[in-house]
Design an enzyme around this catalytic site. Structure first.
Site, PDB file in Angstrom:
ATOM      1  N   TYR A 223       0.481  -0.967   0.011  1.00  0.00           N
ATOM      2  CA  TYR A 223       0.024  -0.486   0.439  1.00  0.00           C
ATOM      3  C   TYR A 223       0.599   1.230  -0.282  1.00  0.00           C
ATOM      4  O   TYR A 223       0.940   1.929  -0.402  1.00  0.00           O
ATOM      5  CB  TYR A 223      -0.617  -0.079   1.517  1.00  0.00           C
ATOM      6  N   LYS A 227       1.157   4.776  -2.325  1.00  0.00           N
ATOM      7  CA  LYS A 227       1.049   6.128  -2.056  1.00  0.00           C
ATOM      8  C   LYS A 227       2.320   6.636  -2.593  1.00  0.00           C
ATOM      9  O   LYS A 227       2.087   8.255  -2.422  1.00  0.00           O
ATOM     10  CB  LYS A 227       0.545   6.052  -0.822  1.00  0.00           C
TER      11      LYS A 227
END
Length: 336
Positions: A223, A227
């Site tokens: 994740y 980002k």
């Protein structure tokens, strides 16, 4: 870079730790609806505006500006219901009848769906002033892939948004020439989780983490990678679009929020999240701070709920950003 075929995660500085803790105890938003521009006759796109912080962002825009807003999202039925609910809530909370909110169907996890969506938008509008790249996937089940076989977060949060922005750039940049500097903006919604990304943002040896043992750490690293990539692209966009001198490209962490992004979390993570997260409305204030604050400059990074901050040091690397940009161009070329 690797250690025994594992990604290297840089150590966090004191300032990095302070930023992470800030998310649990953020300051109250001070830049709110009272500060937003009228934005009359301007056009805004919000991806994923049918749920979570995107929903609140659209509602705040509909209630406090006179812009034409489009939601780009995957689920038609869910989005049309959300638009109906937003319009009801705007009428109640802001005491106005909002300008009708538009909907364009696209799946950021399927690159073939994005160009038709952009073409539909272009058939309806001749300008574009603000793009909030808000949609995202967070920690899906292991092995989740996009239609084209990319790790789901990398493919959706990064490549999907990159292609969408790439296809929108011509109308967006053209519009920016007629706007005062700083009015036209791209807001890339990232996360403080970028601090958990591999060194340089991307684990180039194994971008999908296919050979990395899956555990709670690598789940967050995947994740964080997506980002960190959004931050790198936000910083790279002005370098690859030097003629767009009026445009601001910026990124942010909206905050630790109670949204549907956590739907893949464990029961314990959900329980802990309820104790440590904030109502999603607050995240809209972060996004719209980045979208409208006169204090925002190219490449800036903001945190909850509308404060300037920093990104992990290695993500300021021009080389890292250019490498990711070139890869994104190559991977999206077949869909342009």
């Amino acid at each position: 870079m690797t250690t025994n075929n594992l990604p290297i995660i840089p150590s966090r500085t004191f300032a990095d730790w302070k930023q992470m803790l800030h998310g649990f105890w953020p300051s109250k938003a001070t830049f709110t609806e009272k500060d937003y521009p009228e934005f009359k006759d301007k056009v805004i796109i919000v991806t994923g505006g049918n749920t979570g912080v995107g929903y609140e962002t659209v509602k705040s825009l509909a209630g406090s500006t006179k812009a034409k807003i489009y939601i780009f999202s995957r689920n038609k039925e869910k989005t049309l219901k959300a638009i109906e609910q937003i319009e009801l809530e705007v009428a109640k909370e802001y005491k106005i009848k909002p300008i009708p909110i538009g909907f364009i169907q696209t799946d950021l996890g399927d690159l073939t769906s994005i160009k038709p969506a952009v073409n539909e938008f272009l058939s309806k509008e001749s300008r574009l002033d603000l793009i909030i790249l808000n949609a995202g996937v967070m920690m899906p089940p292991p092995g989740s892939k996009t239609k084209q076989g990319y790790e789901l977060q990398l493919g959706t949060n990064v490549l999907g948004h990159f292609l969408l922005q790439r296809l929108l750039d011509p109308i967006f940049i053209k519009t920016s020439f007629n706007n005062p500097p700083g009015v036209s903006r791209i807001v890339w919604v990232a996360s403080t989780a970028h601090q958990l990304a591999p060194l340089g943002g991307i684990f180039w040896e194994d971008k999908n983490f296919d050979k990395v043992p899956y555990n709670s750490n690598t789940k967050m690293q995947l994740y964080g990678q997506s980002k960190a990539a959004d931050i790198l692209l936000a910083k790279a966009w002005p370098r690859f679009n030097p003629d767009a001198k009026n445009v601001i490209s910026t990124s942010l962490c909206p905050g630790y929020l109670q949204t549907e992004l956590t739907r893949h979390s464990s029961a314990f993570e959900l329980f802990l999240g309820k104790l440590l997260t904030w109502p999603r409305r607050n995240g809209a204030y972060t996004e719209l701070y980045a979208a409208f604050s006169p204090n925002i400059k190219n490449g800036d990074y903001s945190i909850s709920f509308g404060e300037p901050s920093h990104v992990r040091k290695d993500l300021n690397s021009i080389e890292a950003g250019d490498k990711l940009w070139d890869w994104c161009v190559k991977e999206t070329n077949p869909y342009v």
